[in-house]
Design a protein around this motif. Structure first.
Motif, PDB file in Angstrom:
ATOM      1  N   LEU A  76      34.502  56.994  66.833  1.00  0.00           N
ATOM      2  CA  LEU A  76      35.762  57.377  65.955  1.00  0.00           C
ATOM      3  C   LEU A  76      35.534  56.466  64.648  1.00  0.00           C
ATOM      4  N   LEU A  77      36.039  57.457  63.695  1.00  0.00           N
ATOM      5  CA  LEU A  77      35.570  56.551  62.132  1.00  0.00           C
ATOM      6  C   LEU A  77      37.096  56.879  61.304  1.00  0.00           C
ATOM      7  N   ASN A  78      37.264  55.564  60.846  1.00  0.00           N
ATOM      8  CA  ASN A  78      38.403  55.681  59.793  1.00  0.00           C
ATOM      9  C   ASN A  78      37.741  55.324  58.503  1.00  0.00           C
ATOM     10  N   VAL A  79      37.996  56.279  57.362  1.00  0.00           N
ATOM     11  CA  VAL A  79      37.690  55.805  56.145  1.00  0.00           C
ATOM     12  C   VAL A  79      38.949  55.340  55.170  1.00  0.00           C
ATOM     13  N   TYR A  80      38.960  54.018  54.651  1.00  0.00           N
ATOM     14  CA  TYR A  80      40.160  53.630  53.844  1.00  0.00           C
ATOM     15  C   TYR A  80      39.647  53.444  52.532  1.00  0.00           C
ATOM     16  N   GLY A 116      37.407  70.060  46.813  1.00  0.00           N
ATOM     17  CA  GLY A 116      36.402  70.178  48.177  1.00  0.00           C
ATOM     18  C   GLY A 116      35.731  69.035  48.246  1.00  0.00           C
ATOM     19  N   HIS A 117      35.754  68.050  47.271  1.00  0.00           N
ATOM     20  CA  HIS A 117      35.183  66.552  47.368  1.00  0.00           C
ATOM     21  C   HIS A 117      35.786  65.844  48.115  1.00  0.00           C
ATOM     22  N   LYS A 118      35.193  65.204  49.060  1.00  0.00           N
ATOM     23  CA  LYS A 118      35.718  64.325  50.131  1.00  0.00           C
ATOM     24  C   LYS A 118      35.162  62.894  49.690  1.00  0.00           C
ATOM     25  N   PRO A 119      35.966  61.888  49.815  1.00  0.00           N
ATOM     26  CA  PRO A 119      35.609  60.511  49.181  1.00  0.00           C
ATOM     27  C   PRO A 119      34.497  60.068  50.330  1.00  0.00           C
ATOM     28  N   HIS A 120      33.309  59.377  49.547  1.00  0.00           N
ATOM     29  CA  HIS A 120      32.353  58.821  50.358  1.00  0.00           C
ATOM     30  C   HIS A 120      31.380  60.028  51.312  1.00  0.00           C
ATOM     31  N   ALA A 121      31.391  61.221  50.713  1.00  0.00           N
ATOM     32  CA  ALA A 121      30.846  61.911  51.379  1.00  0.00           C
ATOM     33  C   ALA A 121      29.411  61.819  51.672  1.00  0.00           C
ATOM     34  N   ALA A 122      28.630  61.349  50.915  1.00  0.00           N
ATOM     35  CA  ALA A 122      27.367  60.737  50.986  1.00  0.00           C
ATOM     36  C   ALA A 122      27.124  59.875  51.768  1.00  0.00           C
ATOM     37  N   THR A 123      28.150  58.859  52.126  1.00  0.00           N
ATOM     38  CA  THR A 123      28.008  57.801  53.076  1.00  0.00           C
ATOM     39  C   THR A 123      28.290  58.496  54.576  1.00  0.00           C
ATOM     40  N   GLY A 144      23.677  61.216  60.193  1.00  0.00           N
ATOM     41  CA  GLY A 144      22.150  61.283  60.747  1.00  0.00           C
ATOM     42  C   GLY A 144      21.747  59.834  61.589  1.00  0.00           C
ATOM     43  N   ALA A 145      22.076  58.897  60.950  1.00  0.00           N
ATOM     44  CA  ALA A 145      21.801  57.518  61.533  1.00  0.00           C
ATOM     45  C   ALA A 145      22.425  57.342  62.749  1.00  0.00           C
ATOM     46  N   LEU A 146      23.522  57.922  63.080  1.00  0.00           N
ATOM     47  CA  LEU A 146      24.319  57.606  64.456  1.00  0.00           C
ATOM     48  C   LEU A 146      23.632  58.612  65.510  1.00  0.00           C
ATOM     49  N   ALA A 147      23.270  59.853  64.960  1.00  0.00           N
ATOM     50  CA  ALA A 147      22.522  61.081  65.875  1.00  0.00           C
ATOM     51  C   ALA A 147      21.301  60.379  66.345  1.00  0.00           C
ATOM     52  N   GLY A 148      20.538  59.702  65.562  1.00  0.00           N
ATOM     53  CA  GLY A 148      19.350  59.021  65.865  1.00  0.00           C
ATOM     54  C   GLY A 148      19.510  58.043  67.056  1.00  0.00           C
ATOM     55  N   ARG A 149      20.700  57.645  67.294  1.00  0.00           N
ATOM     56  CA  ARG A 149      20.888  56.845  68.401  1.00  0.00           C
ATOM     57  C   ARG A 149      21.719  57.388  69.494  1.00  0.00           C
ATOM     58  N   GLY A 150      21.830  58.794  69.458  1.00  0.00           N
ATOM     59  CA  GLY A 150      22.375  59.577  70.386  1.00  0.00           C
ATOM     60  C   GLY A 150      24.022  59.546  70.426  1.00  0.00           C
ATOM     61  N   LEU A 151      24.652  59.231  69.178  1.00  0.00           N
ATOM     62  CA  LEU A 151      25.898  58.977  68.977  1.00  0.00           C
ATOM     63  C   LEU A 151      26.432  59.900  68.038  1.00  0.00           C
ATOM     64  N   THR A 152      27.692  60.613  68.425  1.00  0.00           N
ATOM     65  CA  THR A 152      28.134  61.586  67.216  1.00  0.00           C
ATOM     66  C   THR A 152      29.577  61.030  67.064  1.00  0.00           C
ATOM     67  N   ILE A 153      29.843  61.546  65.522  1.00  0.00           N
ATOM     68  CA  ILE A 153      31.085  61.159  65.257  1.00  0.00           C
ATOM     69  C   ILE A 153      32.335  61.987  65.778  1.00  0.00           C
ATOM     70  N   GLY A 154      32.938  61.696  66.578  1.00  0.00           N
ATOM     71  CA  GLY A 154      33.932  62.643  67.468  1.00  0.00           C
ATOM     72  C   GLY A 154      35.246  63.036  66.483  1.00  0.00           C
ATOM     73  N   GLU A 155      35.695  61.929  65.592  1.00  0.00           N
ATOM     74  CA  GLU A 155      36.937  62.170  64.842  1.00  0.00           C
ATOM     75  C   GLU A 155      36.731  61.366  63.682  1.00  0.00           C
ATOM     76  N   GLY A 156      37.280  61.806  62.664  1.00  0.00           N
ATOM     77  CA  GLY A 156      37.227  60.856  61.329  1.00  0.00           C
ATOM     78  C   GLY A 156      38.478  60.941  60.841  1.00  0.00           C
ATOM     79  N   LEU A 157      39.085  59.729  60.267  1.00  0.00           N
ATOM     80  CA  LEU A 157      40.658  59.861  59.552  1.00  0.00           C
ATOM     81  C   LEU A 157      40.144  59.515  58.266  1.00  0.00           C
TER      82      LEU A 157
END
Length: 104
Positions: free
Chosen positions: A45-49, A57-64, A70-83
């Motif tokens: 789960l991810l929270n962006v403050y 349509g631009h989301k803050p910190h979209a590149a991050t 990608g980096a999490l997928a390389g470890r077999g993890l997915t972002i299930g939800e983001g706020l």
């Protein structure tokens, strides 16, 4: 802030400040390495403050967030939800910011 999940249980919690533009890849690798220590984690789960507003349509910190995905997928993890937590509202990161909940 990141929270790992495993079998519907909360795992590790990690709070890391966002980096300046241009450091997205190194930031994503560092976060994925830290979260990878929770070997039972199945998702994140991810929270962006941020004070940075959604701008059309631009989301803050979209590149991050893209680098993290990608980096999490390389470890077999997915972002299930983001706020996206702003100064006055909270909304789903991938949702419509106009449907955000106003903070008291």
């Amino acid at each position: 802030m990141f929270i790992t999940l495993a079998d519907n249980h909360v795992g590790a919690t990690l709070r890391v400040d966002l980096r300046k533009p241009g450091a997205e890849i190194s930031y994503a690798k560092m976060v994925a390495e830290y979260l990878g220590h929770d070997t039972s984690a199945e998702g994140v789960l991810l929270n962006v403050y941020t004070s940075e507003p959604m701008n059309g349509g631009h989301k803050p910190h979209a590149a991050t967030i893209a680098a993290l995905t990608g980096a999490l997928a390389g470890r077999g993890l997915t972002i299930g939800e983001g706020l996206l937590v702003g100064d006055r509202t909270v909304s789903q990161y991938d949702g419509d910011p106009k449907k955000g909940v106003r903070l008291p």
